[in-house]
Design a protein around this motif. Structure first.
Motif, PDB file in Angstrom:
ATOM      1  N   UNK B 290       0.839  -1.208   0.000  1.00  8.47           N
ATOM      2  CA  UNK B 290       0.000   0.000   0.000  1.00  8.47           C
ATOM      3  C   UNK B 290       0.871   1.255   0.000  1.00  8.47           C
ATOM      4  N   UNK B 291       0.651   2.102  -0.998  1.00  6.53           N
ATOM      5  CA  UNK B 291       1.346   3.387  -1.075  1.00  6.53           C
ATOM      6  C   UNK B 291       0.396   4.464  -0.562  1.00  6.53           C
ATOM      7  N   UNK B 292       0.818   5.171   0.487  1.00  8.95           N
ATOM      8  CA  UNK B 292      -0.079   6.124   1.125  1.00  8.95           C
ATOM      9  C   UNK B 292       0.273   7.540   0.698  1.00  8.95           C
ATOM     10  N   UNK B 293      -0.692   8.217   0.131  1.00 13.61           N
ATOM     11  CA  UNK B 293      -0.467   9.580  -0.333  1.00 13.61           C
ATOM     12  C   UNK B 293      -1.447  10.514   0.365  1.00 13.61           C
ATOM     13  N   UNK B 294      -1.131  11.806   0.404  1.00 11.66           N
ATOM     14  CA  UNK B 294      -2.065  12.743   1.024  1.00 11.66           C
ATOM     15  C   UNK B 294      -3.255  12.982   0.101  1.00 11.66           C
ATOM     16  N   UNK B 295      -4.443  13.099   0.658  1.00 10.09           N
ATOM     17  CA  UNK B 295      -5.617  13.337  -0.190  1.00 10.09           C
ATOM     18  C   UNK B 295      -5.503  14.700  -0.868  1.00 10.09           C
ATOM     19  N   UNK B 296      -4.614  15.561  -0.374  1.00  9.00           N
ATOM     20  CA  UNK B 296      -4.386  16.855  -1.028  1.00  9.00           C
ATOM     21  C   UNK B 296      -3.549  16.710  -2.305  1.00  9.00           C
ATOM     22  N   UNK B 297      -2.895  15.560  -2.471  1.00  7.58           N
ATOM     23  CA  UNK B 297      -1.996  15.372  -3.620  1.00  7.58           C
ATOM     24  C   UNK B 297      -2.031  13.909  -4.069  1.00  7.58           C
ATOM     25  N   UNK B 298      -3.219  13.453  -4.512  1.00  7.14           N
ATOM     26  CA  UNK B 298      -3.441  12.016  -4.715  1.00  7.14           C
ATOM     27  C   UNK B 298      -3.152  11.557  -6.141  1.00  7.14           C
ATOM     28  N   UNK B 431      -5.309  23.016  12.746  1.00  4.67           N
ATOM     29  CA  UNK B 431      -5.004  22.340  11.473  1.00  4.67           C
ATOM     30  C   UNK B 431      -6.251  22.180  10.616  1.00  4.67           C
ATOM     31  N   UNK B 432      -6.071  22.373   9.318  1.00  4.72           N
ATOM     32  CA  UNK B 432      -7.187  22.177   8.386  1.00  4.72           C
ATOM     33  C   UNK B 432      -6.870  21.008   7.447  1.00  4.72           C
ATOM     34  N   UNK B 433      -7.933  20.445   6.886  1.00  6.63           N
ATOM     35  CA  UNK B 433      -7.763  19.461   5.819  1.00  6.63           C
ATOM     36  C   UNK B 433      -7.852  20.187   4.488  1.00  6.63           C
ATOM     37  N   UNK B 434      -7.185  19.642   3.507  1.00  5.36           N
ATOM     38  CA  UNK B 434      -7.273  20.225   2.170  1.00  5.36           C
ATOM     39  C   UNK B 434      -8.109  19.303   1.303  1.00  5.36           C
ATOM     40  N   UNK B 435      -9.141  19.850   0.717  1.00  5.11           N
ATOM     41  CA  UNK B 435      -9.976  19.036  -0.168  1.00  5.11           C
ATOM     42  C   UNK B 435      -9.220  18.784  -1.468  1.00  5.11           C
ATOM     43  N   UNK B 436      -9.583  17.719  -2.095  1.00  7.90           N
ATOM     44  CA  UNK B 436      -8.995  17.401  -3.401  1.00  7.90           C
ATOM     45  C   UNK B 436      -9.605  18.318  -4.473  1.00  7.90           C
ATOM     46  N   UNK B 437      -8.772  19.112  -5.108  1.00 10.73           N
ATOM     47  CA  UNK B 437      -9.306  20.140  -6.010  1.00 10.73           C
ATOM     48  C   UNK B 437      -9.484  19.612  -7.432  1.00 10.73           C
ATOM     49  N   UNK B 438     -10.593  18.895  -7.668  1.00 11.84           N
ATOM     50  CA  UNK B 438     -10.822  18.258  -8.988  1.00 11.84           C
ATOM     51  C   UNK B 438     -10.571  19.225 -10.154  1.00 11.84           C
ATOM     52  N   UNK B 439     -11.128  20.417 -10.008  1.00  7.49           N
ATOM     53  CA  UNK B 439     -11.066  21.331 -11.170  1.00  7.49           C
ATOM     54  C   UNK B 439      -9.630  21.781 -11.450  1.00  7.49           C
ATOM     55  N   UNK B 440      -8.826  21.975 -10.364  1.00 13.77           N
ATOM     56  CA  UNK B 440      -7.432  22.380 -10.563  1.00 13.77           C
ATOM     57  C   UNK B 440      -6.657  21.278 -11.287  1.00 13.77           C
ATOM     58  N   UNK B 441      -6.932  20.038 -10.914  1.00 12.17           N
ATOM     59  CA  UNK B 441      -6.225  18.936 -11.539  1.00 12.17           C
ATOM     60  C   UNK B 441      -6.591  18.865 -13.017  1.00 12.17           C
ATOM     61  N   UNK B 442      -7.886  18.960 -13.279  1.00  8.97           N
ATOM     62  CA  UNK B 442      -8.309  18.909 -14.676  1.00  8.97           C
ATOM     63  C   UNK B 442      -7.584  19.988 -15.461  1.00  8.97           C
ATOM     64  N   UNK B 443      -7.464  21.146 -14.854  1.00 11.83           N
ATOM     65  CA  UNK B 443      -6.772  22.242 -15.527  1.00 11.83           C
ATOM     66  C   UNK B 443      -5.305  21.870 -15.747  1.00 11.83           C
ATOM     67  N   UNK B 444      -4.673  21.349 -14.705  1.00 15.77           N
ATOM     68  CA  UNK B 444      -3.253  20.999 -14.808  1.00 15.77           C
ATOM     69  C   UNK B 444      -3.023  19.929 -15.867  1.00 15.77           C
ATOM     70  N   UNK B 445      -3.959  19.030 -15.989  1.00 16.59           N
ATOM     71  CA  UNK B 445      -3.770  17.940 -16.950  1.00 16.59           C
ATOM     72  C   UNK B 445      -3.797  18.429 -18.403  1.00 16.59           C
ATOM     73  N   UNK B 446      -4.361  19.596 -18.638  1.00 18.12           N
ATOM     74  CA  UNK B 446      -4.338  20.138 -20.008  1.00 18.12           C
ATOM     75  C   UNK B 446      -2.924  20.580 -20.398  1.00 18.12           C
ATOM     76  N   UNK B 447      -2.017  20.683 -19.397  1.00 16.10           N
ATOM     77  CA  UNK B 447      -0.649  21.111 -19.690  1.00 16.10           C
ATOM     78  C   UNK B 447       0.324  19.952 -19.863  1.00 16.10           C
ATOM     79  N   UNK B 448      -0.171  18.731 -19.889  1.00 15.54           N
ATOM     80  CA  UNK B 448       0.747  17.599 -20.097  1.00 15.54           C
ATOM     81  C   UNK B 448       1.479  17.782 -21.419  1.00 15.54           C
TER      82      UNK B 448
END
Lengths: 452, 452
Positions: B290-298, B431-448
């Motif tokens: 099991x590889x454990x990653x932060x939900x802020x950077x999954x 301390x706060x939790x960081x939600x997974x930012x779906x829209x930011x990722x989608x945006x970032x993926x356009x720069x592949x």
């Protein structure tokens, strides 16, 4: 390049501590109740210590069994490694062999855990619910916090306010272990409130913090006090360091000519050197035991052997020790753990009898040695521990000059990962040395308690 | 209470690293030179890496000898302990057995030293004089600084400016090891100067720091670059963790059902799990890795498997990996070492083939687990490592629910003595939790990068 660790198995963790009181040339002068002008009795300690601790403090038995639950917690990090510092030897081009025992592997990062675990255990066994203590820079407080958590005891730490504010990391470590940490002077005690009413901006002092911790104990049912150095039982708990090192040197087929440790209150030096001084007391060796103190706070080199209070406000019984006077305030060196005015009565007695010798070193030469060690052996030492490194390097260079093979053992009592601002101060060229303030000491010595 | 360490002798330090490339179901997709729109060749790496490193990066040999001088430096802290977390088991009241491998005993406080020492050695052997690298929070930079000092190499670290200013302790540790540390963007490189001319107050980024380090290498004779994770050779150097753990579990008469490690770039997970996944590839076990990653950077849980750049400015060759897009900027979690957009190509391939599984956990539940661990096992973990603890606790509780005995192994990749401000943030309730930012990722993926 060569690195050689000598590692013991868990079953080799010693089963007994060594109590040097059994072997002293003459018994210690007893603690003194200066308020009532009479020798202190065990009863004087009952309000703040549990019976087994008091018994150990007074004991003349040579070997004291380490309770199994204490050995069990020791297993988290013990036995600690003994390392042949071959890379440092090569760098110094010395015929001397240098070994160091490494206590920085403990969860609190220093040797303080050795006594903290024992004290927490005895208090738990005695039905104590809460332990209060004071801490300056925080090594002792974090060791005790961890130990209390292991045995399910409440832990309350009065932390000198200026450290609380300037060194928040140690505070957070104590809190992570579940301790309550108060900046001292606090509003938790009458002592604290009184100080604050006179000076709301007081930065606190170790003396005030001790007074607050003791008041906490007296005003809370089921509470006891705990001290991280100076006293006989604390020194004894630390002998596990030297006892392990002895076994490890035996495996290496070696025995030291010189044993070196830094000295604040004295428990680190005691723990490292007493098991070897035992051999000396029994006529088996002529080794030298060197206690290294900062030249800014040279109680063994420049102090007097007299009854003095353990705390700066004169609250505790007076102890016969080398002291600079309990009101003496040393310069602000980074090795906070060595800024104490007195030296453990046991160590003081050994120095008096020439069974241990003091050396005082300056702050910048200490950090120079720390950097040399870091860059040759890879491990960044605490500033306190670096005092021992300085003395070890000096002895190794002397051996080179004299063309003699010497075996040197020193204790690396803690890692420096909490002390990097001190390194920054040194590396940026801003570090200063503190001169020994003769006149301040003379002034402080006029405040020694009057003993009949 | 019970603590059981399994300690190996220095002679048990493995003599070879395990290279999982030999056993993959299919070969890795090669790195891609996106600028010239062709697969990258070894020559593409020659400007920044020495030959032996490139050879290891491409190798399909199963076992690679660990050079004796590397094993020698490993002896400073290796073999690292394996601990049965019996007190944690008892606290959780679980039938599961929990073991942890403890890499926090290294001089830099984390597993990063395992590859740093190897990389410094190969560069020294190749006649390199100077190594440049980038560092975020500073774990990699301090490990490499120490390793370079051991082999007499100059070390230059470009440290993201906001970390340089907010986390001065790691910077001082690197300097204590003799490294030159520059806040990035710096005036040392054209890249840095250009950024500063556009924004004199730039706080920097890992992408800028990588670009500065690579420019440093290209503009200094005898200089090479060094990377602390992601690449195959780095993953391989870390397998010493899992190989030792295997020997230690054998001594304990045990074998894991579940192996757990946190994942930033992937070298920690690789080092812990690959030697066990080897058994799985050979049909000897069904264990879960099991590889454990932060939900802020999954990246493994929510990213795509695609060619992407290793750095945020698109300077490096593109690698086939699970990625959130190289321009993705994760929320400001305290586990700085896990804030990376991609996952090692090797780990990505294993996840694709269902030989490893990702789990994403939130920051506050991670620190809750860290505190539980600290108070039961006595050791304060780094926030990164605490991700593995969270997953281990979750699996142990599941075993309890199902009434099953499971053997769980996780890697405690580093101690938390540099991370106490994060603990303070948690313990003070801020301390706060960081939600997974779906829209930011989608945006970032356009720069592949566009690959033909």
């Amino acid at each position: 390049m060569s690195f050689k660790k000598i590692v013991l198995d868990e079953k080799d963790i010693p089963k007994q501590w060594y109590n040097i009181q059994a072997d002293l040339p003459e018994p210690l002068d007893p603690p003194y109740n200066a308020r009532e002008n009479r020798p202190a009795s065990p009863d004087d300690f009952k309000a703040i210590f549990c019976d087994k601790i008091i018994k150990q403090e007074m004991s003349a038995e040579r070997w004291i069994d380490i309770p199994e639950p204490v050995r069990e917690v020791y297993k988290i990090w013990r036995p600690s490694p003994l390392v042949r510092a071959a890379n440092l030897e090569k760098f110094l081009d010395t015929p001397a062999k240098i070994y160091f025992k490494y206590e920085g592997v403990s969860p609190s990062g220093s040797h303080k855990s050795n006594s903290a675990v024992a004290q927490a255990f005895y208090n738990k066994e005695a039905g104590v619910k809460r332990i209060a203590t004071e801490t300056g820079a925080g090594q002792w407080g974090s060791a005790l916090s961890m130990a209390c958590e292991m045995f399910g005891l409440e832990c309350v730490v009065y932390m000198v306010k200026i450290s609380f504010e300037q060194k928040p990391y140690r505070k957070s470590l104590m809190q992570a272990y579940g301790a309550q940490v108060f900046a001292s002077p606090s509003t938790q005690t009458e002592t604290g409130k009184k100080v604050l009413s006179q000076d709301p901006n007081s930065e606190g002092s170790l003396g005030i913090a001790i007074s607050e911790a003791i008041e906490d104990v007296i005003t809370h049912k089921g509470a006891k006090y705990s001290l991280g150095s100076v006293l006989n039982h604390v020194a004894m708990h630390q002998t596990i360091i030297g006892l392990e090192a002895k076994k490890q040197l035996e495996i290496a087929g070696d025995y030291p000519d010189i044993v070196i440790a830094c000295l604040g209150g004295g428990s680190n030096f005691a723990g490292t050197a007493f098991p070897f001084i035992m051999d000396k007391l029994q006529g088996k060796t002529n080794l030298r035991a060197i206690a290294v103190e900062p030249s800014a706070c040279p109680k063994l080199s420049k102090g007097v052997l007299a009854y003095d209070f353990g705390d700066s406000s004169g609250f505790t019984p007076a102890l016969k020790m080398y002291t600079l006077g309990h009101t003496f305030m040393p310069g602000g060196i980074h090795a906070g753990g060595l800024r104490y005015h007195g030296a453990s009565p046991l160590v003081s007695a050994l120095v008096k009898h020439k069974l241990a010798e003091p050396v005082a070193v300056k702050q910048r030469e200490v950090f120079e040695a720390a950097i040399t060690f870091t860059r040759t052996e890879g491990v960044l030492p605490a500033p306190e521990s670096a005092h021992a490194i300085r003395a070890a390097i000096n002895e190794a260079l002397k051996a080179k000059e004299e063309g003699k093979t010497k075996t040197i053992l020193f204790n690396l009592s803690g890692h420096g990962h909490f002390d990097l601002s001190a390194y920054d101060n040194y590396l940026s060229g801003k570090m200063v040395d503190y001169e020994y303030p003769e006149e301040k000491v003379c002034e402080a010595l006029t405040h020694l308690p009057k003993i009949k």
